[in-house]
Design a protein around this motif. Sequence first.
Motif, mmCIF file in Angstrom:
data_model
loop_
_atom_site.group_PDB
_atom_site.id
_atom_site.type_symbol
_atom_site.label_atom_id
_atom_site.label_comp_id
_atom_site.label_asym_id
_atom_site.label_seq_id
_atom_site.Cartn_x
_atom_site.Cartn_y
_atom_site.Cartn_z
ATOM 1 N N ARG A 105 0.936 -1.256 -0.037
ATOM 2 C CA ARG A 105 -0.099 -0.044 -0.106
ATOM 3 C C ARG A 105 0.976 1.211 0.158
ATOM 4 O O ARG A 105 0.211 2.397 -0.355
ATOM 5 N N SER A 106 2.379 1.095 0.448
ATOM 6 C CA SER A 106 2.931 2.374 0.711
ATOM 7 C C SER A 106 3.127 3.230 -0.625
ATOM 8 O O SER A 106 3.250 4.336 -0.521
ATOM 9 N N ILE A 107 3.058 2.686 -1.896
ATOM 10 C CA ILE A 107 3.397 3.353 -2.968
ATOM 11 C C ILE A 107 2.047 4.392 -3.408
ATOM 12 O O ILE A 107 2.067 5.349 -4.119
ATOM 13 N N LEU A 108 0.912 3.938 -2.918
ATOM 14 C CA LEU A 108 -0.257 4.498 -3.344
ATOM 15 C C LEU A 108 -0.523 5.922 -2.763
ATOM 16 O O LEU A 108 -0.463 6.058 -1.296
ATOM 17 N N ARG A 109 -0.624 6.894 -3.442
ATOM 18 C CA ARG A 109 -0.517 8.218 -2.622
ATOM 19 C C ARG A 109 -2.012 8.727 -2.426
ATOM 20 O O ARG A 109 -2.948 8.293 -2.744
ATOM 21 N N ASP A 110 -1.854 9.226 -0.931
ATOM 22 C CA ASP A 110 -3.184 9.899 -0.438
ATOM 23 C C ASP A 110 -3.216 11.199 -0.975
ATOM 24 O O ASP A 110 -2.225 12.071 -0.643
ATOM 25 N N GLU A 111 -4.187 11.630 -1.961
ATOM 26 C CA GLU A 111 -4.118 13.120 -2.539
ATOM 27 C C GLU A 111 -4.174 14.005 -1.366
ATOM 28 O O GLU A 111 -3.794 15.201 -1.388
ATOM 29 N N ALA A 112 -4.832 13.682 -0.253
ATOM 30 C CA ALA A 112 -5.021 14.819 0.829
ATOM 31 C C ALA A 112 -4.022 15.289 1.533
ATOM 32 O O ALA A 112 -3.861 16.569 2.040
ATOM 33 N N GLU A 113 -2.840 14.416 1.675
ATOM 34 C CA GLU A 113 -1.832 14.877 2.671
ATOM 35 C C GLU A 113 -0.516 14.114 2.132
ATOM 36 O O GLU A 113 -0.546 13.194 1.213
ATOM 37 N N PRO A 114 0.593 14.623 2.597
ATOM 38 C CA PRO A 114 1.889 13.985 2.078
ATOM 39 C C PRO A 114 1.804 12.467 2.479
ATOM 40 O O PRO A 114 1.050 12.024 3.274
ATOM 41 N N TRP A 115 2.835 11.818 1.956
ATOM 42 C CA TRP A 115 2.768 10.240 1.728
ATOM 43 C C TRP A 115 2.774 10.010 3.277
ATOM 44 O O TRP A 115 3.456 10.399 4.221
ATOM 45 N N ARG A 116 1.709 9.143 3.711
ATOM 46 C CA ARG A 116 1.631 8.308 4.888
ATOM 47 C C ARG A 116 1.787 9.208 6.178
ATOM 48 O O ARG A 116 3.057 9.656 6.348
#
Lengths: 56, 551
Positions: A45-56
């Motif tokens: 899951r680590s590579i999938l970006r969360d659009e709302a905030e910086p990575w993880r």
Amino acid sequence: MIVEHAFLVGFSKSFGLFYLIALSVAVAIHAMKPSNKQRFDEAARSILRDEAEPWR
Amino acid sequence: MIAQLTLIERQHAIMISAAIALLGGLMILAGRDDLMGVHGALISVASIIMIFRIGGSYYAPPPSEDRLRHYYDDPSKVGIVLSMMWVVVGLAVGDWVAWQLVNPDLTFGAGWSSFGRLRPVHTTSVIFGFGGNALIATSFYVLQRTSRARLPDQVTPWFVLFGYNLFCLLAVTGYMMGITQSKEYAEPEWYTDLWLVVVWVTYFILYLRTLARRKEPHIYVSNWYYMAFILVVAMLHIVNNLAVPVSLGHAKSYSAFSGVQDAMTQWWYGHNAVAFFLTAGFLGMMYYFLPMRAGRPIYSYRMSIISFWGITFFYMWAGSHHLHFTALPQWVQTLGMTFSLMLLIPSWASAGNVLLTLNGAWDKVRDDATLRFMMVAGVFYGLTTFEGSFMAIRSVNSLSHYTDWTIGHVHAGALGWVAMITFGSIYACVPWLWKRERMYSPKLIEAHFWLALAGTVIYVFAMWNSGIVQGLMWRTYNESGTLAYSFVDTLVAMHPYYIARAVGGLLFLIGGCLGAYNVWKTIKLPGTAAEHAGDLPQPVVLGAGIPQAAE
């Protein structure tokens, strides 16, 4: 030092035949070990970006 | 782009270019009575152009510190453009040689345009020019994102990219002048090989330096594949190209190996080039761009690990299946055959991973040609690896070897797997790199997809038919126990398939041209899309300049 031909052939036909297979078994155990499951799921899951905030 | 370099970096770049220009000058001197001198001139001219390019922006204002807050993507951008240029050239030459097999007069009588010289131009342009540039470009992109770290400096990636393209250029121009070691996929002569060693070791060190700076504790599986690609290709390249040149001013060299040892070394190299250049690197691409494009994690991360180590352990032994029924000891042939069969496990683990990741998202595959490129690549990867294992069986090989079946197999892999996953990844990555909403024309991607698929299927079916016809004719005996068909009889039988193959190749080439046009128009699109909030490296903390290897 002179290594005999017969020794080399014997070595590659005995040890050479099995060590990579042994390593493969070791990898399969490492990959399938239940205690590693969470780590690997997180990695996937680590590579999938969360659009709302910086990575993880 | 040069304005992005700091003053020190501009100076370093000029010094490196000057050193290479000097080397080129020495080659002109030493090789003045030989074709090597021509290559010396080419190297000098290329590096002098580079010096002038940098010099032209030497006094440009220094870049702002803000650059360090973003990933360094300029080399990836240039790499992708170069890759698209090489693919058009490589496919065009490939189709030209395909038509030469239909009509031999299409050499037009020149030496440089004979089949024997153009064929390696084709293979080098598509494998190393197109594939290699795409691998370097995407590896920089993926490495930085999965590590959440910026490349450590701004000169090394350019050295790797331009140095690598200089290698490709020397190789391709050399073949047309008749410079070749005549080792398949390792044709360039000793000085070009030495140059690639320098570039490649720099590439590996750059990869390790970036990984050492990573902010993500886990090294994502794509990086493992990319690293195996870089490390093993270095190893293969160095060993297979061990040779003694006639003199330092002469392009010709002689291999350190002879006889069956030479053949075994060459195919240990050749098959592992398939494994680590054409498979491992592109699997690295697939394991990043497929989940990103599909918006879901890879189906089984465990399977990707097993597949990685399986490929690494098993492929090393498979090369001898290229030498069935030769002077190679029987047990080595059997070993190669056995490991080729075992390879089915890691290969299908990855192919299955592609399809299972997409399972439940088939509507996306239907609507999105980019994702469809990646899916079809997975399917062809599964098909080709099955076919490869099958063809490695000695009794199957007795029919398939030396026939067009092999050519069909290679192209199922090269067109169906390598090119499809690359085009898919490029179409995914270009809008992200240039900050565009999407590609210029989704319709053109759709057209490219169907042209590529149709071209591949036509090509592969033509070669399967041709190969099996050829293999059967070669082994048919008449009542008196002599061969029933002459070699010319087989040529006549293969002619219609050669026309079909050239047409299939033409479709693939047209698709490639559409792709290059589409990428170019996307770059030229005005306006930028909003940046992904997360697409930034982890900020560097002041005073934490030491690489943090293990966090």
